[in-house]
Write an enzyme that holds these catalytic residues in place. Structure first.
Site, PDB file in Angstrom:
ATOM      1  N   HIS A  13       0.848  -1.292   0.136  1.00  0.00           N
ATOM      2  CA  HIS A  13       0.004   0.076  -0.107  1.00  0.00           C
ATOM      3  C   HIS A  13       0.917   1.184   0.106  1.00  0.00           C
ATOM      4  CE1 HIS A  13      -0.414   1.575   4.555  1.00  0.00           C
ATOM      5  NE2 HIS A  13       0.767   0.704   4.396  1.00  0.00           N
ATOM      6  N   CYS A  22       5.842   6.577   4.467  1.00  0.00           N
ATOM      7  CA  CYS A  22       4.666   6.051   4.266  1.00  0.00           C
ATOM      8  C   CYS A  22       4.141   6.252   2.641  1.00  0.00           C
ATOM      9  CB  CYS A  22       3.571   5.804   5.127  1.00  0.00           C
ATOM     10  SG  CYS A  22       4.133   4.830   6.635  1.00  0.00           S
ATOM     11  N   HIS A  26       4.929   0.642  -0.341  1.00  0.00           N
ATOM     12  CA  HIS A  26       5.629  -0.350   0.354  1.00  0.00           C
ATOM     13  C   HIS A  26       4.846  -1.466   0.967  1.00  0.00           C
ATOM     14  CE1 HIS A  26       3.837   2.431   3.016  1.00  0.00           C
ATOM     15  NE2 HIS A  26       3.820   1.500   4.200  1.00  0.00           N
ATOM     16  N   HIS A  28       3.691  -4.483   4.121  1.00  0.00           N
ATOM     17  CA  HIS A  28       3.799  -5.297   5.436  1.00  0.00           C
ATOM     18  C   HIS A  28       3.233  -6.480   5.351  1.00  0.00           C
ATOM     19  CE1 HIS A  28       4.022  -1.005   7.180  1.00  0.00           C
ATOM     20  NE2 HIS A  28       3.058  -0.666   6.571  1.00  0.00           N
ATOM     21  N   HIS A  65      -1.052 -10.839  -0.867  1.00  0.00           N
ATOM     22  CA  HIS A  65      -0.107 -10.610  -2.066  1.00  0.00           C
ATOM     23  C   HIS A  65      -0.901  -9.910  -3.097  1.00  0.00           C
ATOM     24  CE1 HIS A  65       2.208 -13.848  -0.236  1.00  0.00           C
ATOM     25  NE2 HIS A  65       3.304 -13.311  -1.013  1.00  0.00           N
ATOM     26  N   GLU A 125      -0.270  -3.789  11.784  1.00  0.00           N
ATOM     27  CA  GLU A 125       0.599  -3.481  10.693  1.00  0.00           C
ATOM     28  C   GLU A 125       2.155  -3.708  10.825  1.00  0.00           C
ATOM     29  OE1 GLU A 125      -0.193   0.119   8.104  1.00  0.00           O
ATOM     30  OE2 GLU A 125       1.268   0.885   9.451  1.00  0.00           O
TER      31      GLU A 125
END
Length: 138
Positions: A13, A22, A26, A28, A65, A125
């Site tokens: 995201h 952010c 990137h 998580h 994914h 997260e």
């Protein structure tokens, strides 16, 4: 009585409004804990864990994914389309708080048994940061 089950997925995201790192693309290793509170049935079960998995796993599979992208982030949507990448387009910024609310709403819309009183979702997260919300189903 409360039962809970943990789910994990990988997802990318970005937060285009963010003034720090952010704002960049990137991802998580997300984890969420789904807690269900309700009255046990005649066999002593609030909900069979197998049935819980059947309800929640398809939602997690949709996210796994993928890249969660705000519908207003046209450049990223265009890029993801160009490279034929899995995406989930949402009408909110993909903060942990909003993902938590998204999961709550998706789970709430499923066919949950009538004995369920409350539903709580906690979305991690990172290993040490999370958002949490609980709703009443009655």
């Amino acid at each position: 009585m409360k039962i809970a089950k943990e789910y994990r997925w990988e997802m990318g995201h970005r937060l285009p409004f963010h003034e720090g790192k952010c704002k960049n693309l990137h991802g998580h290793s997300y984890k969420c804990m789904v807690e269900i509170n309700g009255e046990p049935d005649k066999n002593g079960m609030v909900l069979d864990y197998y049935d819980m998995k059947k309800i929640i796993k398809p939602i997690i599979e949709e996210l796994d994914h993928s890249f969660m992208v705000w519908s207003g982030d046209k450049e990223v949507i265009e890029f993801l389309d160009k490279i034929n990448s899995k995406k989930v387009i949402v009408d909110f910024q993909s903060t942990a708080e909003n993902i938590c609310l998204y999961l709550l709403e998706r789970i709430k819309k499923t066919d949950l048994p009538k004995n369920i009183n409350t539903l709580k979702v906690k979305v991690f997260e990172t290993e040490n940061t999370y958002a949490e919300e609980e709703i009443s189903l009655k």
